[in-house]
Design a protein around this motif. Sequence first.
Motif: not given
Length: 203
Positions: A150-163
């Motif tokens: 489930s930690r991957e959800l947070a990492r995906q959010d972080r990457d999307r925010a930077r994008l």
Amino acid sequence: MSLEKIIYVADPMCSWCWGFAPEIKKLRASLPKEITFSLIMGGLRNGHVWDNSFKNHLKENWEKVAALTGQPFSQTLLEQSAFNYTTEPACTAVALTREIDEPLAFDVLFALQNAFYAEGKDITQEDVIVELLSGFDLKGFERSFKDKKSRELARQDRDRARLYGAASFPALILLDDQGHLSVIRGYRTYETLTNMLVPANQT
């Protein structure tokens, strides 16, 4: 052109996001239904040296936020001799909530913020988060949250925010019906936000 979507980029352990919480609540309540308002986690911090210099930095920053916004801050955290300042578990909790029941994501964010800043609870701990969210109707949350995948959800959010160009928080990503994107960075009052959004929503 008219405003079609707002994405709020925040972190449960970001002090300015905590200060921003009342303004966001008012903004969400006032928006026309045709404007989609969603939430992603920015991923503020994954550990930091816990020394007097950093604690003094936090204390000064919290005092600024409190003075400007009136939001309460507990000093419990600053009294600890050791603390792993990682926001990943709390960000994961909000992102997972969004996957289970999206309308509850904002409520979970606000609950975690209040627990951390106003009540001094350690929301880096999985069991603390699970207990805090036990009152929410989130089917399967505990099992999924404790699965490290489930930690991957947070990492995906972080990457999307930077994008989207949101590397600091709070931030609001504005998308219009023509696909144009703009970013409002930092704390704003509800009144200021509404004035800024009026031109974005004009046709």
